[in-house]
Design a protein around this motif. Structure first.
Motif, mmCIF file in Angstrom:
data_model
loop_
_atom_site.group_PDB
_atom_site.id
_atom_site.type_symbol
_atom_site.label_atom_id
_atom_site.label_comp_id
_atom_site.label_asym_id
_atom_site.label_seq_id
_atom_site.Cartn_x
_atom_site.Cartn_y
_atom_site.Cartn_z
ATOM 1 N N GLU A 11 0.807 -1.217 0.000
ATOM 2 C CA GLU A 11 0.000 0.000 0.000
ATOM 3 C C GLU A 11 0.839 1.264 0.000
ATOM 4 O O GLU A 11 0.434 2.290 -0.540
ATOM 5 C CB GLU A 11 -0.921 0.020 1.227
ATOM 6 C CG GLU A 11 -1.987 -1.061 1.230
ATOM 7 C CD GLU A 11 -2.888 -0.960 2.451
ATOM 8 O OE1 GLU A 11 -2.636 -0.061 3.295
ATOM 9 O OE2 GLU A 11 -3.825 -1.765 2.576
ATOM 10 N N GLY A 12 1.985 1.225 0.648
ATOM 11 C CA GLY A 12 2.756 2.437 0.878
ATOM 12 C C GLY A 12 3.568 2.888 -0.318
ATOM 13 O O GLY A 12 3.718 2.173 -1.319
ATOM 14 N N PRO A 13 4.138 4.101 -0.226
ATOM 15 C CA PRO A 13 4.902 4.676 -1.337
ATOM 16 C C PRO A 13 6.205 3.953 -1.631
ATOM 17 O O PRO A 13 6.831 4.207 -2.664
ATOM 18 C CB PRO A 13 5.159 6.115 -0.882
ATOM 19 C CG PRO A 13 5.057 6.074 0.617
ATOM 20 C CD PRO A 13 4.020 5.030 0.919
ATOM 21 N N SER A 21 -3.277 12.158 0.365
ATOM 22 C CA SER A 21 -2.730 12.014 -0.987
ATOM 23 C C SER A 21 -1.488 12.868 -1.180
ATOM 24 O O SER A 21 -0.514 12.447 -1.815
ATOM 25 C CB SER A 21 -3.786 12.395 -2.020
ATOM 26 O OG SER A 21 -4.892 11.517 -1.973
ATOM 27 N N ALA A 22 -1.522 14.089 -0.635
ATOM 28 C CA ALA A 22 -0.360 14.971 -0.746
ATOM 29 C C ALA A 22 0.844 14.377 -0.028
ATOM 30 O O ALA A 22 1.971 14.421 -0.533
ATOM 31 C CB ALA A 22 -0.704 16.353 -0.186
ATOM 32 N N ASP A 23 0.607 13.786 1.146
ATOM 33 C CA ASP A 23 1.704 13.175 1.902
ATOM 34 C C ASP A 23 2.278 11.962 1.160
ATOM 35 O O ASP A 23 3.490 11.740 1.156
ATOM 36 C CB ASP A 23 1.211 12.749 3.289
ATOM 37 C CG ASP A 23 0.929 13.932 4.196
ATOM 38 O OD1 ASP A 23 1.358 15.062 3.861
ATOM 39 O OD2 ASP A 23 0.267 13.738 5.231
ATOM 40 N N PHE A 24 1.392 11.171 0.548
ATOM 41 C CA PHE A 24 1.834 9.994 -0.199
ATOM 42 C C PHE A 24 2.766 10.411 -1.337
ATOM 43 O O PHE A 24 3.857 9.853 -1.503
ATOM 44 C CB PHE A 24 0.613 9.251 -0.751
ATOM 45 C CG PHE A 24 0.907 7.906 -1.344
ATOM 46 C CD1 PHE A 24 0.612 6.747 -0.658
ATOM 47 C CD2 PHE A 24 1.476 7.781 -2.606
ATOM 48 C CE1 PHE A 24 0.872 5.494 -1.198
ATOM 49 C CE2 PHE A 24 1.748 6.541 -3.161
ATOM 50 C CZ PHE A 24 1.438 5.398 -2.454
ATOM 51 N N CYS A 78 8.280 11.423 -3.975
ATOM 52 C CA CYS A 78 9.274 12.381 -4.472
ATOM 53 C C CYS A 78 10.518 12.381 -3.586
ATOM 54 O O CYS A 78 11.654 12.443 -4.102
ATOM 55 C CB CYS A 78 8.664 13.780 -4.525
ATOM 56 S SG CYS A 78 7.333 13.968 -5.740
ATOM 57 N N GLU A 79 10.318 12.308 -2.278
ATOM 58 C CA GLU A 79 11.461 12.296 -1.363
ATOM 59 C C GLU A 79 12.336 11.067 -1.594
ATOM 60 O O GLU A 79 13.571 11.150 -1.578
ATOM 61 C CB GLU A 79 10.970 12.329 0.081
ATOM 62 C CG GLU A 79 12.096 12.355 1.110
ATOM 63 C CD GLU A 79 11.592 12.382 2.542
ATOM 64 O OE1 GLU A 79 12.424 12.275 3.462
ATOM 65 O OE2 GLU A 79 10.370 12.498 2.743
#
Length: 415
Positions: free
Chosen positions: A135-137, A232-235, A240-241
């Motif tokens: 599920e995670g980025p 969504s913004a945090d994901f 990007c990070e």
């Protein structure tokens, strides 16, 4: 009788084309294995509903491009236009949910009835990578990194640019969809016929229309970033990070979209101008709703596909093939003995080609045409002495070599 020829939009893989194809596949698979992916090879055809559900009954692929037919048993069958649907079907029908997370790599042909163009045929070939059950980025970062690393291994990463966007979660996407419908409805009289059709079905697809008039209107459309909820913004920020940490550069492209509702969060393409007009060589995204829509358990997924033909054209410098050893037997007795000697040399790891006919001159010309490193000449005189004549086709010298010592001497020529 009509002349037999290949079907329009197909091509034969042979010679340099086959070498480039195999080079891309081998490099990509080797890289995927280093990332812990495992091979999967789904069938090239599925029941048609597998693709209709995944690609949308109203999509151009389903309506205009799929090769579909009814088989002799009355089943509706389609040749695969892409890999993801078949892999997700395999996940469901194979009961693989107990083994999550899963990372798959695949390659092979796919089929779409579209206008043949440079690097894209009606039968084309893809490499494909999928991560299921994460599920995670972290999965988004890894799948993009794998694509970048394959391009690096092929020596073409510098010719490509990573375009990156987010579609947000389903909640954000729904709000954004409504905003797009409202905006484009105000400009409906200026949209192309295709975009008017998409307005009610897939309004996000208007953003990547190729029509100049549509592009002008889309330039003023609301942007997805304005509608992302905090989750969504945090994901996307985490994706990007992660890419920043790895030094993988990217351009944010808020017009990079996927039209179907099961696509969420990250969408991306590696694009290049090196083949003429800008085009994607690897493209993918996250599809958290797809497996559930196919009737399986809710399972997040993300993946990409890359066009082997386009990658091969970009790479252009596939490693030179191994130079063979040409075995040239002259006479029936020599041919019988050469069979055994060739077999032994191949088992020892040498690439050996044995000419089947022609005089000595003709066979040596064939050896030169094959760029052979050396020729082993065997005739009645050599058999009587228990030797072969080893001719260095680069240096031009030759020597008699005992039959038991052939491999030793060849290794000196082919380190």
């Amino acid at each position: 009788m009509a002349k037999i020829q290949s079907v329009r939009g197909t091509h034969d893989l042979v010679g340099e084309t086959a070498a480039a194809h195999n080079y891309v596949v081998a490099a990509a698979r080797d890289c995927a294995l280093r990332f812990g992916f495992e091979d999967i090879d789904p069938p090239i055809f599925e029941f048609t509903p597998v693709f209709v559900r995944t690609m949308g009954g109203g999509s151009d692929v389903v309506r205009k491009e799929m090769y579909s037919f009814t088989d002799n048993g009355g089943e509706d069958i389609s040749l695969r236009p892409e890999f993801t649907a078949g892999i997700c079907r395999a996940f469901i029908s194979g009961g693989m949910q107990q083994n999550l997370p899963l990372k798959f790599f695949a390659h092979g042909p796919a089929f779409r009835y579209e206008r043949p163009q440079k690097g894209r045929q009606r039968q084309f070939h893809q490499i494909d990578a999928e991560i299921l059950g994460v599920e995670g980025p972290g999965a988004d970062i890894e799948i993009i990194t794998l694509g970048a690393e394959i391009l690096h291994d092929l020596g073409i990463l510098g010719a490509c640019v990573l375009e990156l966007n987010t579609l947000g979660d389903p909640e954000s996407r729904l709000v954004y969809r409504d905003a797009l419908v409202a905006y484009f409805s105000d400009h409906k009289d200026k949209l192309s016929e295709d975009s008017v059709d998409r307005l009610g079905r897939n309004p996000l697809r208007i953003l990547d229309s190729k029509d100049d008039g549509d592009r002008e209107i889309a330039a003023g459309a609301p942007l997805m970033a304005e509608f992302l909820n905090p989750a969504s913004a945090d994901f996307f920020a985490a994706v990007c990070e992660g890419l920043d940490t790895l030094g993988i550069g990217y351009n944010l492209n808020q017009h990079l979209v996927r039209g179907l509702d099961y696509y969420t969060h990250t969408t991306f393409e590696f694009v290049t101008n090196a083949l003429g007009a800008q085009g994607a060589v690897i493209a993918g995204g996250r599809y958290d709703g797809l497996i559930k829509m196919l009737g399986g358990p809710p399972t997040p997924g993300i993946g990409w596909a890359g066009g082997i033909e386009r990658l091969g054209m970009l790479a252009a410098h596939a490693p030179a093939p191994v130079r063979p050893i040409a075995f040239v037997p002259m006479g029936d007795a020599a041919e019988r003995l050469a069979l055994k000697l060739c077999h032994g040399l191949r088992r020892d790891g040498f690439t050996v080609d044995m000419a089947f006919r022609g005089n000595l001159s003709r066979r040596l010309k064939r050896a030169n045409k094959q760029n052979a490193r050396a020729a082993l000449i065997l005739g009645d005189d050599e058999i009587a002495k228990g030797v072969v004549t080893l001719r260095d086709l680069d240096g031009g010298g030759q020597q008699d070599v005992a039959l038991d010592d052939i491999a030793v001497h060849l290794r000196k020529l082919t380190p």
